[in-house]
Each structure stands twice: as structure tokens, then as C-alpha cells.
Design a protein around this motif. Structure first.
Motif, PDB file in Angstrom:
ATOM      1  N   ARG A  36       0.836  -1.208   0.000  1.00 34.42           N
ATOM      2  CA  ARG A  36       0.000   0.000   0.000  1.00 34.42           C
ATOM      3  C   ARG A  36       0.871   1.257   0.000  1.00 34.42           C
ATOM      4  N   PHE A  37       0.519   2.230  -0.844  1.00 36.78           N
ATOM      5  CA  PHE A  37       1.294   3.470  -0.940  1.00 36.78           C
ATOM      6  C   PHE A  37       0.347   4.662  -0.978  1.00 36.78           C
ATOM      7  N   LEU A  38       0.569   5.642  -0.107  1.00 35.40           N
ATOM      8  CA  LEU A  38      -0.180   6.895  -0.219  1.00 35.40           C
ATOM      9  C   LEU A  38       0.364   7.652  -1.422  1.00 35.40           C
ATOM     10  N   CYS A  39      -0.528   8.353  -2.121  1.00 36.24           N
ATOM     11  CA  CYS A  39      -0.093   9.066  -3.319  1.00 36.24           C
ATOM     12  C   CYS A  39      -0.727  10.458  -3.347  1.00 36.24           C
ATOM     13  N   ALA A  40      -0.013  11.415  -2.783  1.00 35.00           N
ATOM     14  CA  ALA A  40      -0.424  12.830  -2.843  1.00 35.00           C
ATOM     15  C   ALA A  40       0.840  13.652  -2.676  1.00 35.00           C
ATOM     16  N   ALA A  41       0.901  14.772  -3.408  1.00 39.28           N
ATOM     17  CA  ALA A  41       2.134  15.563  -3.416  1.00 39.28           C
ATOM     18  C   ALA A  41       2.168  16.557  -2.273  1.00 39.28           C
ATOM     19  N   THR A  42       0.990  16.934  -1.799  1.00 41.35           N
ATOM     20  CA  THR A  42       0.915  18.064  -0.887  1.00 41.35           C
ATOM     21  C   THR A  42      -0.379  17.965  -0.078  1.00 41.35           C
ATOM     22  N   ASN A  43      -0.459  18.609   1.076  1.00 44.50           N
ATOM     23  CA  ASN A  43      -1.721  18.551   1.834  1.00 44.50           C
ATOM     24  C   ASN A  43      -2.053  19.880   2.511  1.00 44.50           C
ATOM     25  N   PRO A  44      -2.470  20.859   1.717  1.00 41.36           N
ATOM     26  CA  PRO A  44      -2.891  22.129   2.318  1.00 41.36           C
ATOM     27  C   PRO A  44      -4.200  21.943   3.082  1.00 41.36           C
ATOM     28  N   THR A  45      -4.517  22.898   3.926  1.00 47.79           N
ATOM     29  CA  THR A  45      -5.848  22.909   4.567  1.00 47.79           C
ATOM     30  C   THR A  45      -6.801  23.676   3.648  1.00 47.79           C
ATOM     31  N   ILE A  46      -8.105  23.605   3.975  1.00 46.65           N
ATOM     32  CA  ILE A  46      -9.076  24.417   3.220  1.00 46.65           C
ATOM     33  C   ILE A  46      -8.686  25.890   3.365  1.00 46.65           C
TER      34      ILE A  46
ATOM     35  N   ALA B  49      -5.745  27.238   3.679  1.00 50.04           N
ATOM     36  CA  ALA B  49      -4.612  27.589   2.808  1.00 50.04           C
ATOM     37  C   ALA B  49      -5.064  27.673   1.346  1.00 50.04           C
ATOM     38  N   ILE B  50      -5.949  26.757   0.932  1.00 47.95           N
ATOM     39  CA  ILE B  50      -6.439  26.797  -0.466  1.00 47.95           C
ATOM     40  C   ILE B  50      -7.268  28.073  -0.667  1.00 47.95           C
ATOM     41  N   ALA B  51      -8.135  28.365   0.320  1.00 47.62           N
ATOM     42  CA  ALA B  51      -8.999  29.556   0.223  1.00 47.62           C
ATOM     43  C   ALA B  51      -8.146  30.823   0.131  1.00 47.62           C
ATOM     44  N   SER B  52      -7.090  30.906   0.950  1.00 48.75           N
ATOM     45  CA  SER B  52      -6.236  32.111   0.926  1.00 48.75           C
ATOM     46  C   SER B  52      -5.548  32.235  -0.424  1.00 48.75           C
ATOM     47  N   SER B  53      -5.105  31.093  -0.951  1.00 49.68           N
ATOM     48  CA  SER B  53      -4.415  31.130  -2.237  1.00 49.68           C
ATOM     49  C   SER B  53      -5.371  31.598  -3.346  1.00 49.68           C
ATOM     50  N   PHE B  54      -6.617  31.097  -3.333  1.00 52.59           N
ATOM     51  CA  PHE B  54      -7.607  31.538  -4.333  1.00 52.59           C
ATOM     52  C   PHE B  54      -7.935  33.025  -4.142  1.00 52.59           C
TER      53      PHE B  54
ATOM     54  N   ASP C 128     -11.335  39.652  -6.582  1.00 50.79           N
ATOM     55  CA  ASP C 128     -12.735  40.061  -6.781  1.00 50.79           C
ATOM     56  C   ASP C 128     -13.722  38.996  -6.322  1.00 50.79           C
ATOM     57  N   ASN C 129     -13.222  37.770  -6.176  1.00 47.79           N
ATOM     58  CA  ASN C 129     -14.104  36.661  -5.799  1.00 47.79           C
ATOM     59  C   ASN C 129     -14.131  36.555  -4.274  1.00 47.79           C
ATOM     60  N   GLN C 130     -15.236  36.926  -3.660  1.00 49.59           N
ATOM     61  CA  GLN C 130     -15.291  36.946  -2.199  1.00 49.59           C
ATOM     62  C   GLN C 130     -15.478  35.538  -1.634  1.00 49.59           C
ATOM     63  N   ILE C 131     -14.405  34.993  -1.072  1.00 50.93           N
ATOM     64  CA  ILE C 131     -14.504  33.661  -0.461  1.00 50.93           C
ATOM     65  C   ILE C 131     -14.883  33.855   1.008  1.00 50.93           C
ATOM     66  N   ALA C 132     -15.846  33.064   1.478  1.00 53.76           N
ATOM     67  CA  ALA C 132     -16.375  33.267   2.846  1.00 53.76           C
ATOM     68  C   ALA C 132     -15.259  33.203   3.887  1.00 53.76           C
ATOM     69  N   LYS C 133     -15.396  34.067   4.892  1.00 53.22           N
ATOM     70  CA  LYS C 133     -14.390  34.170   5.955  1.00 53.22           C
ATOM     71  C   LYS C 133     -14.174  32.839   6.663  1.00 53.22           C
ATOM     72  N   GLU C 134     -15.280  32.063   6.817  1.00 55.12           N
ATOM     73  CA  GLU C 134     -15.157  30.784   7.553  1.00 55.12           C
ATOM     74  C   GLU C 134     -14.063  29.895   6.938  1.00 55.12           C
ATOM     75  N   PHE C 135     -13.875  30.024   5.608  1.00 53.31           N
ATOM     76  CA  PHE C 135     -12.845  29.206   4.952  1.00 53.31           C
ATOM     77  C   PHE C 135     -11.462  29.834   5.116  1.00 53.31           C
ATOM     78  N   ILE C 136     -11.396  31.144   4.855  1.00 54.67           N
ATOM     79  CA  ILE C 136     -10.100  31.837   4.929  1.00 54.67           C
ATOM     80  C   ILE C 136      -9.526  31.736   6.346  1.00 54.67           C
ATOM     81  N   GLU C 137     -10.427  31.805   7.330  1.00 57.09           N
ATOM     82  CA  GLU C 137      -9.930  31.868   8.705  1.00 57.09           C
ATOM     83  C   GLU C 137      -9.743  30.482   9.345  1.00 57.09           C
ATOM     84  N   GLY C 138      -9.980  29.435   8.567  1.00 59.53           N
ATOM     85  CA  GLY C 138      -9.787  28.080   9.104  1.00 59.53           C
ATOM     86  C   GLY C 138      -8.311  27.805   9.355  1.00 59.53           C
TER      87      GLY C 138
END
Ligand SMILES: NC(=O)c1ccc[n+]([C@@H]2O[C@H](COP(=O)([O-])OP(=O)(O)OC[C@H]3O[C@@H](n4cnc5c(N)ncnc54)[C@H](OP(=O)(O)O)[C@@H]3O)[C@@H](O)[C@H]2O)c1
Length: 341
Positions: A266-276, A278-283, A289-299
Motif C-alpha cells: 500500500r502506498f499513499l499518493c499525494a504531493a501536498t496537503n494544504p488545509t481548506i 490555505a487553499i482559500a487564501s491562495s484563491f 474580486d471573488n469573495q470567499i467566505a471568511k469561515e474558509f479563509i480563517e480556518g
């Protein structure tokens, strides 16, 4: 000059998101590919597969359904490597044989593994497993272990806030099917080698004319699609982060598992593991202009430690990091008109 060797390989689910990429890459490498699909009458799927380079001479198509798993035997016959990529997403309610997708998936891996053994030609069976079967939650579901690695198995007696019948059915079928297929490494002195790749959420690009479900999940923070936002939240609830991997890396990893002279387990196969978060902040940074809800950014911006070095220690290298996976997924969503710029 070193002589190139070509193999005959079988890919179940050859017309899906991952399956179609894998078919294309293996054909490009010169291998003969037996690809299964449920409905060869579906001309859009058929035309896509037939359009790949080398398809004319090296692609053989077979009809096979997991709810009628003996149909896979013809496609497996004569192959050296079998990639079992297909999985039942929705239960076939017409089935009197299986009560849910988990029963169907487990029965199918048994019949496929046995057909591999009977063939006397198949050296290795490579199963596209899911990271969702590798939760680092403790058995009681109260807390996370310190790290996700290949020793983790998702506990079933836990209720999840963001799960529904579909996602719970998927987690159960992927977990039980992976455990079942790994048992075949113990059979007949391990003559058939079985590898499972527990893949993270796959992003990047698609050959299909629509955005696949895993990419809809990644893009849910931008699209606002509630169903897929819940799937994203479930991943974090289950895994403590969002393990991500690019489609090209996933397919290269499958091919790597085939090309090794010997490999099993068995082998795990993923290159990276950001949190929601971190993904929200990056987006948010990329699309102010795209307002992503604070609940995601502040997670939380840091998740449970993810250890996918077992595959890397075998020599596999990931080519795509978080930024490239997210950027390519956004570009794909925009190209297909799924994300309106
Ligand atoms: N995408 C991800 O993020 C991800 C992550 C981890 C693991 N995986 C695994 O990767 C595999 C492929 O997933 P995907 O993302 O490529 O999804 P997908 O595009 O929906 O592909 C699913 C494939 O399974 C086939 N299938 C569904 N029900 C079937 C049945 N009853 N009998 C035979 N084939 C059946 C489909 O065949 P038809 O074309 O004939 O409908 C299709 O080829 C699955 O095993 C999935 O669990 C995916």
C-alpha cells in the motif's frame, strides 16, 4: 542502445477522468492497452479513446460492468499488468446480487484478482485506491493521530458532520475493496503482486468534455457549489487536511508502479496537503474580486502531518506542487466554462 520493451496492459474504467489519462499515457509509451468501459455505445467516450495517438493499432476496447464482474476476464486475458481504476459511484438498484456499492466493489476486486491469477500472464495488479480509506482518526473518531501514513485505515463507526449517504458509501466501498485486494499479496506465495495507490484529491486538467467531480471539489471555494463544498469539508474532517495530487503525477505514479521490477503493498499518493484555509487564501490572493467566505479563509492553515514518503523512497518524484495543481484546475474550470471569469 537499450531496447524498449512494450507490455500488454488492462485498464478498467478506461473512459473516466483518471482512466482516460492513463490510457493516453500508456498508448503514448507504446504499450498495448485493453480498456474496459460500461457502455461502448457511448460514442463521445468511444471517440475520445479512439482519438489518442497509437489507438488505432494498440487500443482494444471491452465492455465490462462491476455489477457483472466476470465480464472483466476477457480484458485481463494475456495482459502483464492490470490497473483496476473503475469504481461504482452509484448503487445499481436493479441489482439483486449486491446490496450496496461496497458489496459490489469487493466482489469485483475478488473476481478481478482471481482472473489475474488464472491468466498466468498478469504479474501485477495496481488498484486506484482513495486517501479517504486512510483517515488518521482514532477508532472512536475523537482525535487525529500525529500523522497520516500507510498504517492508517478509516474507522467506520464514526459519524461525520459533512457526510451523506453517497460519500459514506464511497468511503466504505473504497476502504473494503482496498483491504480485500491487498489480501491477494498473501495468496500463492505472492505470485501476483498487488499494489494499492491511495490517491489524494486529483486536480489539474481533464481530457473529458466536463469538469470531473474531484476538480469540482477543489473548485468549490470559487464556484460556491454547496454539494462539493461539503465534500471538501468532509475531506478535512476525515483527513485533517486536503491531500492533493495532479492528474499527470497520478498517472505517472501508476506507470511507475508498473515499471518497477518488483513492487507490492500500500502506498499513499499525494504531493501536498494544504488545509481548506490555505487553499482559500491562495484563491483569494489570485482572485481578489471573488469573495470567499471568511469561515474558509480563517480556518486552520496547518493540517495533520502527511507522510507519503513510502512511494518517494521507491524513487517516485512528484512534479506538481499545490500552486500548480490549483492553477491548472482553475485554468481547466475556466476553459470548460465551469468557472465564469
Ligand atoms: N479523482 C479523484 O480525486 C480520485 C482520488 C482518489 C481515488 N480515485 C479513484 O480513481 C478511480 C477513478 O476515479 P475518477 O476520478 O476518474 O472518476 P470517474 O471519472 O467518475 O471514473 C469512474 C470510472 O469508474 C467506472 N465505473 C463506474 N461504475 C462502474 C461500474 N458499475 N462498472 C464498471 N465501471 C464503472 C466509470 O466507467 P464508465 O465510463 O463506463 O461510466 C469510470 O470509468 C476510482 O476508483 C476512484 O475511487 C479518484
Amino acid at each position: 542502445m537499450e531496447e524498449k520493451s512494450y507490455s500488454r496492459v488492462c485498464i478498467t474504467g478506461g473512459s473516466g477522468f483518471i482512466g482516460s489519462w492513463l490510457v493516453k499515457m500508456l498508448l503514448e509509451k507504446g504499450h498495448t492497452v485493453h480498456a474496459t468501459l460500461r457502455n461502448p455505445g457511448n460514442t463521445s467516450k468511444l471517440d475520445l479513446l479512439k482519438s489518442f495517438p497509437n489507438a488505432e493499432n494498440k487500443l482494444v476496447l471491452f465492455q465490462a460492468d462491476i455489477y457483472n464482474p466476470t465480464e472483466f476476464e476477457a480484458a485481463i486475458k494475456g495482459c502483464e499488468y492490470v490497473f483496476h481504476v473503475a469504481t461504482p459511484m452509484l448503487h445499481d438498484t436493479q441489482s439483486s446480487q449486491y446490496k450496496d456499492t461496497a458489496e459490489a466493489a469487493v466482489a469485483a476486486v475478488r473476481i478481478i484478482a482471481e482472473a489475474c491469477i488464472r491468466s498466468k500472464t498478469v504479474k501485477r495488479l495496481i488498484y486506484t485506491a482513495s486517501i479517504m480509506s486512510s483517515s488518521p482518526l482514532t477508532e472512536d473518531g475523537v482525535c487525529f493521530k500525529s500523522c497520516i501514513d500507510e498504517t492508517c485505515w478509516t474507522p467506520f463507526d464514526v459519524s461525520f458532520t459533512y457526510a451523506n449517504d453517497f460519500t459514506m458509501g464511497y468511503i466504505k466501498s473504497k476502504t473494503l475493496a482496498e483491504k480485500e485486494i491487498l489480501n491477494y499479496n498473501e495468496y500463492d506465495n505472492g505470485r501476483l503482486e498487488v499494489v494499492t495507490l491511495a490517491c489524494g484529491l486529483v486536480g489539474g486538467e481533464t481530457l473529458l468534455p466536463y469538469v470531473p467531480g474531484s476538480m469540482e471539489t477543489i473548485l468549490s471555494l470559487l464556484s460556491g457549489n454547496l454539494l462539493f463544498l461539503n465534500a471538501l469539508k468532509l475531506l478535512q474532517e476525515l483527513l485533517g487536511s486536503i491531500p492533493l495530487v495532479h492528474i499527470e503525477d497520478i498517472c505517472q505514479a501508476h506507470i511507475f508502479c508498473m515499471e518497477k521490477p518488483s513492487m507490492k503493498g500500500r502506498f499513499l499518493c499525494a504531493a501536498t496537503n494544504p488545509t481548506i484555509g490555505a487553499i482559500a487564501s491562495s484563491f483569494q490572493e489570485k482572485f481578489p474580486d471573488n469573495q470567499i467566505a471568511k469561515e474558509f479563509i480563517e480556518g486552520p492553515d496547518k493540517g495533520v502531518t502527511f507522510d507519503s514518503t513510502k512511494l518517494m523512497k521507491m524513487g517516485f518524484e512528484y512534479a506538481y506542487d499545490t500552486k500548480k495543481i490549483l492553477d491548472d484546475s482553475v485554468a481547466c474550470g475556466s476553459r470548460l466554462g465551469y468557472l465564469i471569469k
